[in-house]
Scaffold this motif. Sequence first.
Motif, PDB file in Angstrom:
ATOM      1  N   SER A 121      81.100   7.549  63.841  1.00 51.26           N
ATOM      2  CA  SER A 121      81.272   8.642  64.811  1.00 51.26           C
ATOM      3  C   SER A 121      80.173   9.695  64.688  1.00 51.26           C
ATOM      4  CB  SER A 121      82.641   9.295  64.642  1.00 51.26           C
ATOM      5  OG  SER A 121      82.769   9.847  63.350  1.00 51.26           O
ATOM      6  N   GLY A 122      79.448   9.684  63.580  1.00 50.73           N
ATOM      7  CA  GLY A 122      78.369  10.651  63.403  1.00 50.73           C
ATOM      8  C   GLY A 122      77.892  10.702  61.968  1.00 50.73           C
ATOM      9  N   TYR A 123      77.011  11.658  61.719  1.00 46.79           N
ATOM     10  CA  TYR A 123      76.410  11.832  60.394  1.00 46.79           C
ATOM     11  C   TYR A 123      76.411  13.311  60.036  1.00 46.79           C
ATOM     12  CZ  TYR A 123      74.416   7.210  61.370  1.00 46.79           C
ATOM     13  OH  TYR A 123      74.242   5.897  61.679  1.00 46.79           O
ATOM     14  N   VAL A 124      76.434  13.589  58.751  1.00 44.95           N
ATOM     15  CA  VAL A 124      76.197  14.939  58.237  1.00 44.95           C
ATOM     16  C   VAL A 124      74.930  14.849  57.394  1.00 44.95           C
ATOM     17  CG1 VAL A 124      77.055  16.834  56.824  1.00 44.95           C
ATOM     18  CG2 VAL A 124      78.642  15.516  58.252  1.00 44.95           C
ATOM     19  N   VAL A 125      73.950  15.696  57.711  1.00 42.97           N
ATOM     20  CA  VAL A 125      72.646  15.676  57.062  1.00 42.97           C
ATOM     21  C   VAL A 125      72.381  17.042  56.438  1.00 42.97           C
ATOM     22  CG1 VAL A 125      70.165  15.368  57.409  1.00 42.97           C
ATOM     23  CG2 VAL A 125      71.785  14.002  58.740  1.00 42.97           C
ATOM     24  N   ASN A 126      71.953  17.046  55.191  1.00 40.96           N
ATOM     25  CA  ASN A 126      71.517  18.275  54.523  1.00 40.96           C
ATOM     26  C   ASN A 126      70.042  18.154  54.196  1.00 40.96           C
ATOM     27  OD1 ASN A 126      73.943  19.873  54.316  1.00 40.96           O
ATOM     28  ND2 ASN A 126      74.675  18.351  52.865  1.00 40.96           N
ATOM     29  N   ILE A 127      69.290  19.194  54.496  1.00 39.30           N
ATOM     30  CA  ILE A 127      67.867  19.260  54.152  1.00 39.30           C
ATOM     31  C   ILE A 127      67.723  20.375  53.124  1.00 39.30           C
ATOM     32  CG2 ILE A 127      65.530  19.668  55.001  1.00 39.30           C
ATOM     33  CD1 ILE A 127      67.621  18.800  57.691  1.00 39.30           C
ATOM     34  N   TYR A 128      67.220  20.036  51.939  1.00 39.39           N
ATOM     35  CA  TYR A 128      67.067  20.995  50.839  1.00 39.39           C
ATOM     36  C   TYR A 128      65.599  21.220  50.537  1.00 39.39           C
ATOM     37  CZ  TYR A 128      71.949  19.952  49.635  1.00 39.39           C
ATOM     38  OH  TYR A 128      73.311  19.787  49.663  1.00 39.39           O
ATOM     39  N   TRP A 129      65.270  22.443  50.156  1.00 42.67           N
ATOM     40  CA  TRP A 129      63.952  22.755  49.629  1.00 42.67           C
ATOM     41  C   TRP A 129      64.083  23.961  48.724  1.00 42.67           C
ATOM     42  CZ3 TRP A 129      65.690  23.921  54.401  1.00 42.67           C
ATOM     43  CH2 TRP A 129      65.562  25.226  54.857  1.00 42.67           C
ATOM     44  N   THR A 130      63.130  24.109  47.813  1.00 40.77           N
ATOM     45  CA  THR A 130      63.161  25.229  46.869  1.00 40.77           C
ATOM     46  C   THR A 130      62.135  26.251  47.278  1.00 40.77           C
ATOM     47  OG1 THR A 130      63.869  23.763  45.106  1.00 40.77           O
ATOM     48  CG2 THR A 130      62.973  25.879  44.446  1.00 40.77           C
ATOM     49  N   PHE A 131      62.587  27.471  47.369  1.00 41.73           N
ATOM     50  CA  PHE A 131      61.728  28.566  47.769  1.00 41.73           C
ATOM     51  C   PHE A 131      61.227  29.292  46.534  1.00 41.73           C
ATOM     52  CE2 PHE A 131      61.379  33.119  48.949  1.00 41.73           C
ATOM     53  CZ  PHE A 131      60.300  33.007  49.786  1.00 41.73           C
ATOM     54  N   ASP A 132      59.936  29.202  46.254  1.00 38.75           N
ATOM     55  CA  ASP A 132      59.304  29.961  45.173  1.00 38.75           C
ATOM     56  C   ASP A 132      59.978  29.753  43.813  1.00 38.75           C
ATOM     57  OD1 ASP A 132      57.285  31.693  44.282  1.00 38.75           O
ATOM     58  OD2 ASP A 132      58.612  33.424  44.402  1.00 38.75           O
ATOM     59  N   THR A 133      60.507  28.571  43.557  1.00 40.73           N
ATOM     60  CA  THR A 133      61.192  28.169  42.325  1.00 40.73           C
ATOM     61  C   THR A 133      62.413  29.010  41.981  1.00 40.73           C
ATOM     62  OG1 THR A 133      59.895  29.481  40.743  1.00 40.73           O
ATOM     63  CG2 THR A 133      59.022  27.303  41.332  1.00 40.73           C
ATOM     64  N   HIS A 134      62.764  29.994  42.807  1.00 41.23           N
ATOM     65  CA  HIS A 134      63.919  30.838  42.511  1.00 41.23           C
ATOM     66  C   HIS A 134      65.123  30.505  43.377  1.00 41.23           C
ATOM     67  CE1 HIS A 134      61.767  33.489  39.839  1.00 41.23           C
ATOM     68  NE2 HIS A 134      60.811  33.609  40.734  1.00 41.23           N
ATOM     69  N   ARG A 135      64.900  30.059  44.579  1.00 41.13           N
ATOM     70  CA  ARG A 135      65.986  29.977  45.553  1.00 41.13           C
ATOM     71  C   ARG A 135      65.971  28.632  46.257  1.00 41.13           C
ATOM     72  NH1 ARG A 135      70.676  31.048  47.477  1.00 41.13           N
ATOM     73  NH2 ARG A 135      70.786  31.329  49.710  1.00 41.13           N
ATOM     74  N   GLN A 136      67.067  27.888  46.129  1.00 40.09           N
ATOM     75  CA  GLN A 136      67.161  26.628  46.856  1.00 40.09           C
ATOM     76  C   GLN A 136      67.767  26.915  48.230  1.00 40.09           C
ATOM     77  OE1 GLN A 136      70.001  23.438  45.812  1.00 40.09           O
ATOM     78  NE2 GLN A 136      68.205  22.120  45.772  1.00 40.09           N
ATOM     79  N   GLU A 137      67.084  26.444  49.251  1.00 43.96           N
ATOM     80  CA  GLU A 137      67.533  26.623  50.625  1.00 43.96           C
ATOM     81  C   GLU A 137      68.139  25.324  51.126  1.00 43.96           C
ATOM     82  OE1 GLU A 137      67.111  29.447  52.798  1.00 43.96           O
ATOM     83  OE2 GLU A 137      66.750  30.438  50.895  1.00 43.96           O
ATOM     84  N   LYS A 138      69.004  25.428  52.131  1.00 40.60           N
ATOM     85  CA  LYS A 138      69.624  24.246  52.704  1.00 40.60           C
ATOM     86  C   LYS A 138      69.840  24.474  54.190  1.00 40.60           C
ATOM     87  CE  LYS A 138      74.115  23.401  52.382  1.00 40.60           C
ATOM     88  NZ  LYS A 138      75.434  22.996  51.912  1.00 40.60           N
ATOM     89  N   ARG A 139      69.591  23.433  54.967  1.00 40.90           N
ATOM     90  CA  ARG A 139      69.914  23.424  56.386  1.00 40.90           C
ATOM     91  C   ARG A 139      70.817  22.218  56.614  1.00 40.90           C
ATOM     92  NH1 ARG A 139      64.987  23.485  60.567  1.00 40.90           N
ATOM     93  NH2 ARG A 139      64.353  25.123  59.132  1.00 40.90           N
ATOM     94  N   THR A 140      71.940  22.409  57.295  1.00 39.96           N
ATOM     95  CA  THR A 140      72.888  21.328  57.552  1.00 39.96           C
ATOM     96  C   THR A 140      72.897  20.983  59.034  1.00 39.96           C
ATOM     97  OG1 THR A 140      74.282  22.003  55.705  1.00 39.96           O
ATOM     98  CG2 THR A 140      75.311  20.615  57.360  1.00 39.96           C
ATOM     99  N   LEU A 141      72.839  19.682  59.325  1.00 40.07           N
ATOM    100  CA  LEU A 141      72.928  19.184  60.695  1.00 40.07           C
ATOM    101  C   LEU A 141      74.165  18.298  60.802  1.00 40.07           C
ATOM    102  CD1 LEU A 141      69.264  17.869  61.076  1.00 40.07           C
ATOM    103  CD2 LEU A 141      70.101  20.114  61.744  1.00 40.07           C
TER     104      LEU A 141
END
Length: 165
Positions: free
Chosen positions: A32-52
């Motif tokens: 029926s669909g997918y859940v996708v997370n995109i992760y990256w580390t910002f300046d070694t201090h902060r991990q960011e995430k975008r969810t689709l």
Amino acid sequence: VIPPPVIHIESYSEDSISFSLKMTTNIKARVSGYVVNIYWTFDTHRQEKRTLVIEGEKSIQKVANLTAHTPYEISAWAKTELGDSPLSFVHVVTSGTRPESPSLKAKAINQTAVECSWTGPRNVVYGIFYATSFLELYRSPHNSTTSAHNITVLVQRDEQYLFLV
């Protein structure tokens, strides 16, 4: 058993990644669909995430507004009528040259306001992160975004803050 979906990197550039998702099995459960997370580390201090959240069985997606020469991890799982699949992962580094880190200056205006200003390229979005400890800066900082080169943030009185742009 529901297998994990296959994530295939179709293309990437300085500021985007295109990928496809598909299931490579003959299971009788409809996807029926997918859940996708995109992760990256910002300046070694902060991990960011975008969810689709993606509806449908087959999918090609393009994620834009990324940073040049930055490692990204994409994870995905499929939603089926029999339940969720296991996770699959893929890693990709965007092309180009990573922009230089901005040079930040933070100046207290009064006991509850701090003026932050920095240098850096025009026509980009900056994230400003601030917290009272490195742990909070990594896990759950206060944040704001702007395309300007300065912002005034409101803080609690009688606290010391760390700032990152």
